[in-house]
Write a protein that holds these residues in place. Structure first.
Motif, PDB file in Angstrom:
ATOM      1  N   PHE A 100      41.220 -49.549  28.200  1.00 46.16           N
ATOM      2  CA  PHE A 100      40.729 -49.368  29.606  1.00 46.16           C
ATOM      3  C   PHE A 100      42.564 -48.907  29.692  1.00 46.16           C
ATOM      4  O   PHE A 100      43.167 -48.672  30.994  1.00 46.16           O
ATOM      5  N   GLY A 101      43.591 -49.358  29.135  1.00 44.73           N
ATOM      6  CA  GLY A 101      45.077 -48.273  28.907  1.00 44.73           C
ATOM      7  C   GLY A 101      45.075 -46.893  29.621  1.00 44.73           C
ATOM      8  O   GLY A 101      44.435 -46.559  29.307  1.00 44.73           O
ATOM      9  N   ILE A 102      46.181 -47.307  30.659  1.00 45.73           N
ATOM     10  CA  ILE A 102      45.328 -46.351  31.458  1.00 45.73           C
ATOM     11  C   ILE A 102      46.075 -44.671  31.056  1.00 45.73           C
ATOM     12  O   ILE A 102      45.383 -43.921  31.728  1.00 45.73           O
ATOM     13  N   THR A 103      46.608 -44.774  30.341  1.00 46.96           N
ATOM     14  CA  THR A 103      47.040 -43.504  29.168  1.00 46.96           C
ATOM     15  C   THR A 103      45.539 -43.358  28.532  1.00 46.96           C
ATOM     16  O   THR A 103      46.001 -41.637  28.008  1.00 46.96           O
ATOM     17  N   ASN A 104      45.355 -44.251  28.580  1.00 47.60           N
ATOM     18  CA  ASN A 104      43.851 -43.097  27.198  1.00 47.60           C
ATOM     19  C   ASN A 104      43.741 -42.800  28.025  1.00 47.60           C
ATOM     20  O   ASN A 104      42.177 -41.993  27.977  1.00 47.60           O
ATOM     21  N   TYR A 105      42.998 -42.494  29.775  1.00 44.65           N
ATOM     22  CA  TYR A 105      42.862 -40.300  30.064  1.00 44.65           C
ATOM     23  C   TYR A 105      43.431 -39.970  29.588  1.00 44.65           C
ATOM     24  O   TYR A 105      42.590 -38.788  30.482  1.00 44.65           O
ATOM     25  N   GLY A 106      44.749 -40.140  28.456  1.00 43.45           N
ATOM     26  CA  GLY A 106      44.418 -38.005  28.462  1.00 43.45           C
ATOM     27  C   GLY A 106      43.920 -37.722  27.341  1.00 43.45           C
ATOM     28  O   GLY A 106      43.890 -36.295  26.728  1.00 43.45           O
ATOM     29  N   VAL A 107      42.361 -38.564  27.383  1.00 38.19           N
ATOM     30  CA  VAL A 107      41.345 -37.804  26.620  1.00 38.19           C
ATOM     31  C   VAL A 107      41.074 -37.239  26.963  1.00 38.19           C
ATOM     32  O   VAL A 107      40.273 -35.668  26.822  1.00 38.19           O
ATOM     33  N   GLU A 108      40.333 -36.985  28.169  1.00 38.75           N
ATOM     34  CA  GLU A 108      39.930 -36.328  29.630  1.00 38.75           C
ATOM     35  C   GLU A 108      41.107 -35.286  30.146  1.00 38.75           C
ATOM     36  O   GLU A 108      40.695 -33.817  30.144  1.00 38.75           O
ATOM     37  N   GLY A 109      42.518 -35.353  29.893  1.00 39.77           N
ATOM     38  CA  GLY A 109      43.647 -34.353  29.493  1.00 39.77           C
ATOM     39  C   GLY A 109      43.341 -33.860  28.723  1.00 39.77           C
ATOM     40  O   GLY A 109      44.015 -32.548  29.285  1.00 39.77           O
ATOM     41  N   MET A 110      43.535 -33.824  26.836  1.00 39.78           N
ATOM     42  CA  MET A 110      42.970 -33.222  26.581  1.00 39.78           C
ATOM     43  C   MET A 110      42.007 -32.327  26.992  1.00 39.78           C
ATOM     44  O   MET A 110      42.023 -30.903  26.641  1.00 39.78           O
ATOM     45  N   MET A 111      40.823 -33.003  27.284  1.00 37.27           N
ATOM     46  CA  MET A 111      39.839 -32.093  27.292  1.00 37.27           C
ATOM     47  C   MET A 111      40.354 -29.928  28.418  1.00 37.27           C
ATOM     48  O   MET A 111      39.659 -29.981  28.130  1.00 37.27           O
ATOM     49  N   SER A 112      40.862 -31.302  29.535  1.00 32.95           N
ATOM     50  CA  SER A 112      41.178 -30.219  30.415  1.00 32.95           C
ATOM     51  C   SER A 112      42.294 -29.090  29.815  1.00 32.95           C
ATOM     52  O   SER A 112      42.254 -28.308  30.420  1.00 32.95           O
ATOM     53  N   SER A 113      43.402 -29.890  29.141  1.00 33.53           N
ATOM     54  CA  SER A 113      44.378 -29.162  28.246  1.00 33.53           C
ATOM     55  C   SER A 113      44.088 -27.794  27.678  1.00 33.53           C
ATOM     56  O   SER A 113      44.719 -26.924  26.887  1.00 33.53           O
ATOM     57  N   LEU A 114      42.075 -27.738  26.979  1.00 32.11           N
ATOM     58  CA  LEU A 114      41.649 -27.054  26.374  1.00 32.11           C
ATOM     59  C   LEU A 114      40.765 -26.284  26.645  1.00 32.11           C
ATOM     60  O   LEU A 114      40.472 -24.879  26.550  1.00 32.11           O
TER      61      LEU A 114
ATOM     62  N   HIS B  78      49.285 -39.290  35.196  1.00 32.94           N
ATOM     63  CA  HIS B  78      49.377 -37.360  34.483  1.00 32.94           C
ATOM     64  C   HIS B  78      48.990 -37.293  33.134  1.00 32.94           C
ATOM     65  O   HIS B  78      48.528 -36.551  32.538  1.00 32.94           O
ATOM     66  N   ALA B  79      48.783 -38.505  32.235  1.00 35.09           N
ATOM     67  CA  ALA B  79      47.726 -38.304  31.190  1.00 35.09           C
ATOM     68  C   ALA B  79      46.637 -36.974  31.146  1.00 35.09           C
ATOM     69  O   ALA B  79      46.640 -36.220  30.744  1.00 35.09           O
ATOM     70  N   MET B  80      46.115 -37.814  32.467  1.00 34.64           N
ATOM     71  CA  MET B  80      44.970 -37.276  32.714  1.00 34.64           C
ATOM     72  C   MET B  80      44.693 -35.817  33.216  1.00 34.64           C
ATOM     73  O   MET B  80      43.843 -34.980  32.589  1.00 34.64           O
ATOM     74  N   ILE B  81      45.878 -35.404  34.038  1.00 35.53           N
ATOM     75  CA  ILE B  81      45.538 -34.505  34.741  1.00 35.53           C
ATOM     76  C   ILE B  81      46.455 -33.062  33.887  1.00 35.53           C
ATOM     77  O   ILE B  81      47.730 -33.543  34.144  1.00 35.53           O
ATOM     78  N   GLN B  82      45.696 -31.931  34.006  1.00 40.23           N
ATOM     79  CA  GLN B  82      46.575 -31.211  32.346  1.00 40.23           C
ATOM     80  C   GLN B  82      45.532 -30.122  33.316  1.00 40.23           C
ATOM     81  O   GLN B  82      44.331 -30.264  33.574  1.00 40.23           O
TER      82      GLN B  82
ATOM     83  N   MET C   5      53.757 -43.833  29.086  1.00 36.46           N
ATOM     84  CA  MET C   5      52.909 -45.069  30.103  1.00 36.46           C
ATOM     85  C   MET C   5      54.458 -44.172  31.291  1.00 36.46           C
ATOM     86  O   MET C   5      54.014 -45.321  32.130  1.00 36.46           O
ATOM     87  N   GLU C   6      55.514 -44.319  30.890  1.00 31.69           N
ATOM     88  CA  GLU C   6      56.508 -44.672  31.748  1.00 31.69           C
ATOM     89  C   GLU C   6      56.298 -43.533  33.104  1.00 31.69           C
ATOM     90  O   GLU C   6      56.499 -43.495  34.607  1.00 31.69           O
ATOM     91  N   LYS C   7      55.236 -42.370  32.775  1.00 29.30           N
ATOM     92  CA  LYS C   7      54.750 -41.495  33.804  1.00 29.30           C
ATOM     93  C   LYS C   7      53.847 -41.617  34.606  1.00 29.30           C
ATOM     94  O   LYS C   7      54.166 -40.801  35.462  1.00 29.30           O
ATOM     95  N   GLU C   8      53.686 -43.012  34.567  1.00 24.97           N
ATOM     96  CA  GLU C   8      52.215 -43.392  35.018  1.00 24.97           C
ATOM     97  C   GLU C   8      52.418 -43.703  36.179  1.00 24.97           C
ATOM     98  O   GLU C   8      51.895 -43.984  37.201  1.00 24.97           O
ATOM     99  N   PHE C   9      54.165 -44.454  36.196  1.00 27.64           N
ATOM    100  CA  PHE C   9      53.980 -45.590  37.573  1.00 27.64           C
ATOM    101  C   PHE C   9      54.332 -44.756  38.665  1.00 27.64           C
ATOM    102  O   PHE C   9      55.464 -43.151  38.651  1.00 27.64           O
TER     103      PHE C   9
END
Lengths: 656, 159
Positions: free
Chosen positions: A178-192, A405-409, A577-581
């Motif tokens: 549940f670490g917030i930056t792990n929503y970067g996985v969804e972001g990875m999908m969007s970035s493709l 931030h990590a998620m929204i790509q 991590m900083e970009k999430e704040f």
């Protein structure tokens, strides 16, 4: 108790954690000679776990200055989301403890949290990317990150070429980290591009809907104010096992004279600690709550001021109760004697404040959301909503206002995707409504029917499945169907720490970091503390964080096909991590910079420990809604809480 | 509490409030997390009371480590004076003096001393005296999420 001879040590000196240590002065000598022994016995491969040297009881005095001390947060999907302190020496996590600054964690973790130092150094961790020649064969071989990622990138480009889009790529991910930056996985999908997502939530959605209809939002009191309750009903939750840190507040309330009622079909450990334990028929919770509400109505114990001035639809609800519900009916459905129902209902209605903790089990049944609404109604009609020590406690997302931030790509230019009706959203889908309507969307498959949805998906079928923060074979329904669904897949990629059942049915496994090896930030859906998660040690072996894996995939995608992935190709987990704040998070926590969290977790500055303390609700009417037109407009049969019987099933002949 | 240890009563002991204990095993794991004992060597363990002993449907548990006895059987049985009872009541096992004879292991009525098959010596719960001396709580006491396991003083039960 039987370990009184020297023969019971199971693994001897070469087992996990099996490196002995003497007192500090002789440590290096004995360790060196022991290492020689290890090399001789060929057991050097067990070394990572052996970094956790046993500590001699009569060792040198304890001093915090001997350690580097880091802040961490337990990333599990758990009420408690513990704020952790990690003690590191020589680059090794020596031990962990609970952060004393958090009054919720209060210096202690749970049995699982205290096992983390052994988890990170476990010899069973996945150490490097591996390819399995034949899914389920066990013929794993080590490959380089470059080889693994090139293989995946080539496959993605191949299916994109074949299908004209990337809907053949599906993501299954839930709450494994549940670490917030792990929503970067969804972001990875969007970035493709536009992909297929297994979405929705297997956890708590019916109850969230229920609280949205009643109150306008899912927003629970601070659990720490439970100690001020005069009467606590723990309904379908088992904090003695599932939220151990909440139990101290339950005990504190009892020490001050509160009664503890535990309602659960199972005689749980929490029930064993309660003053009253009810074991109702499974799925009868709504009927039971309505029976209690009827009795409260009959006794004239309704909070007239609240239902008249802060609520709408109470008279209709009361009419439903009078016309359709009796205590005897509730007793018949639930199996709880009518006199017991009357007794507890009266005690609950007269104790001020009284609260109900609503667990997540009951809403995974027919009548699920309506059952939560019925309990909400019981709490509301007795005037306990908006009260310190009161409330219908289900959960909250007040402290989750990060940037994602990590998620929204962005999808690469020219991407095409799905044009049909969009499917369910996850509970943390913060992007809802914020983006301009797009010509294409992702294809949503129902996460609660993963196997069937994977089998049914067409035009294109799901060809590649990416699994992260999740173990579908252990966590999704119908294992046999899942096996058939996986047979259809052309490639399965798992991102994992250990060889799970899902990894066993994968082609490629990628080693992912533990909480100690990356930067992120964690919030709870129960308490109001937010914790920084610092990188305490360098990643072991070849492990990478989810967002570093996304960056590496992007590098390979762009090398093979420039512009095919928008994800940044170099990522520092601390920067991300900083970009999430944002200011909203800072203001809520009363901090001026994320660095303040290095001094300890911070708690949201609440106007009151009670949610809805000003009795301004987020419903369309602005009031508590015993009658919700929104609920009816969403296709539910009734606008008020009702109970309509079990689903008929051959396995349940008593169903109505 | 952490800064006041100098003013604490002299004798220290574990107090286990069984009514509060939820059987979560956190105390046992907190000990292992801190000391990383050899496999099979357990200083604190949680024991469920099974039905034969405690014939009720409610589950009950007891958490047990070394009781740091007033008159320690281990100390009396040790031929090489590896055991010491500190003024504050903590029974310390000096492993460097231990010859691994097993007398303490056989003598203790609570099964507290254990045999370390790697070092071929005994060892047991130290009440984290090195943490106490630094003003910290024992690892297990600090870990207990329901404050069922506490540090107490037999001479001052109310404390």
């Amino acid at each position: 108790m039987s370990n009184r001879t020297g023969t019971t040590g199971k693994t001897g000196p070469n087992g996990p954690g099996g490196i002995p240590s003497r007192g500090a002065p002789s440590c290096s000598m004995s360790r060196r000679s022991f290492l020689k022994g290890l090399i001789a016995s060929g057991a050097l491969a067990t070394l990572p776990c052996g970094l956790l040297l046993p500590r001699n009881a009569s060792a040198a005095p304890f001093s915090k200055s001997d350690f580097q001390i880091f802040r961490n947060a337990c990333p599990r999907n758990c009420y408690d989301t513990c704020s952790m302190v990690t003690y590191v020496r020589d680059g090794v996590v020596k031990f962990v403890e609970g952060a004393p600054e958090s009054t919720f964690t209060a210096g202690g973790l749970c049995v699982k949290g205290y096992s983390y130092p052994r988890r990170v150094y476990s010899p069973d961790r996945i150490k490097y990317p591996m390819v399995q020649d034949g899914r389920g064969s066990g013929n794993w071989r080590r490959v380089s990150w470059d080889e693994a990622m090139e293989r995946i990138a080539r496959k993605l480009l191949e299916i994109k070429e074949k299908d004209g889009n990337l809907l053949g790529l599906a993501l299954t991910k839930y709450s494994g980290n549940f670490g917030i930056t792990n929503y970067g996985v969804e972001g990875m999908m969007s970035s493709l591009g536009y992909t297929t997502r297994l979405v929705g939530t297997p956890c708590w959605p019916a109850g969230i809907d229920a609280q949205n209809y009643d109150l306008g939002d899912m927003w629970c009191n601070d659990p720490e104010d439970m100690e001020k309750s005069r009467y606590i009903i723990i309904w379908g939750a088992n904090p003695a096992w599932c939220s151990v840190h909440s139990m101290k507040y339950v005990y504190a309330a009892r020490d001050r004279g509160a009664k503890i009622v535990v309602i659960d079909p199972v005689l749980t450990q929490t029930a064993a600690k309660g003053d009253v334990a009810w074991q109702p028929e499974t799925g009868s919770d709504g009927a039971l709550a309505l029976g209690m509400a009827r009795h409260v109505l009959d006794l004239g114990l309704v909070d007239r001021d609240f239902v008249a001035n802060n609520a709408v639809g109470f008279e209709e609800f009361a009419a439903y109760l009078r016309g359709n519900v009796t205590v005897e009916w509730a007793a018949e459905k639930s199996g709880i004697p009518a006199d017991d129902i009357r007794h507890v209902a009266e005690e609950f209605a007269t104790a001020k404040p009284a609260t109900i903790w609503i667990g997540y089990g009951m809403q995974r049944h027919v009548n699920g959301g309506a059952s939560v609404r019925a309990i909400d109604a019981l709490v509301a009609m007795t005037g306990n909503v908006g009260k310190v020590g009161g409330g219908a406690r289900y959960g909250h997302l007040q402290t989750w206002g990060f940037n994602y931030h990590a998620m929204i790509q962005k999808a690469p230019a020219g991407s095409t995707g799905f044009t049909g009706k969009s499917g369910p959203k996850g509970e943390f889908d913060v992007t809802a409504g914020s983006a301009a309507p797009a010509a294409y969307t992702d294809r949503a498959l129902n996460i609660n029917k993963t196997a069937q949805e994977l089998l049914d998906a067409q035009n294109p079928p799901v060809r590649v499945l990416w699994s992260s923060c999740k173990n579908p074979f252990a966590q999704d329904f119908d294992r046999n169907k899942m096996l058939r669904a996986f047979e259809k897949l052309e490639m399965v990629v798992s991102v994992e720490q250990f060889f799970t059942e899902t990894v066993r049915h994968s082609d490629i496994v990628l080693p992912v970091t533990t909480l100690f090896e990356e930067w992120t930030v964690n919030a709870s859906y129960w308490h109001y503390w937010v914790s920084l998660n610092e990188q305490a040690i360098a990643p072991l072996h070849e492990a990478k964080s989810n967002i570093e894996i996304a960056a590496l995939l992007s590098r390979h995608m762009n090398r093979l096909s420039p512009g095919s992935c928008t994800y940044p190709q170099d990522i520092d987990t601390k920067e991300w991590m900083e970009k999430e704040f944002n200011k909203g998070v800072y203001d809520l926590l009363g901090i001026s910079h994320w660095q303040d969290l290095r001094k300890g977790p911070a708690k949201a500055k609440l106007a009151s420990s009670a949610s809805w303390s000003d009795r301004t609700f987020k419903t369309p009417s602005g009031k508590y809604e015993f009658r919700s037109d929104l609920c009816a407009s969403h296709g539910h049969k009734a606008s008020s809480p009702t109970w309509t019987g079990w689903r008929s099933s051959r396995r349940n002949p008593s169903s109505t | 509490m952490t800064t006041q240890h100098a003013s604490l009563p002299k004798k220290r002991a574990f107090l286990v409030d069984v009514e509060r204990c939820i059987g979560c095993f956190t105390c046992a794991m907190a000990c292992k997390n801190y000391y990383h004992q050899e496999t099979g060597v357990v200083w604190r363990q949680l024991y469920p009371l099974d039905e034969a002993i405690y014939p009720h449907r409610e589950r009950a548990f007891y958490s047990l480590a070394c009781n740091h006895c007033e008159n320690p059987a281990c100390l009396n049985a040790c031929p090489v004076k590896a055991y010491e009872k500190r003024e504050d009541g903590v029974v310390v096992h000096h492993q460097d003096r231990c010859i691994g004879c097993g007398n303490c292991i056989r003598s203790c009525p609570y099964g507290a001393p254990r045999y370390n098959p790697v070092l071929k010596k005994a060892e047991k719960c130290s009440l984290c005296h090195e943490r106490l001396d630094a003003g910290e709580q024992p690892a297990c006491v600090q870990s207990c999420p329901v404050r069922a396991l506490r540090l107490s003083c037999p001479e001052h039960p109310a404390w």
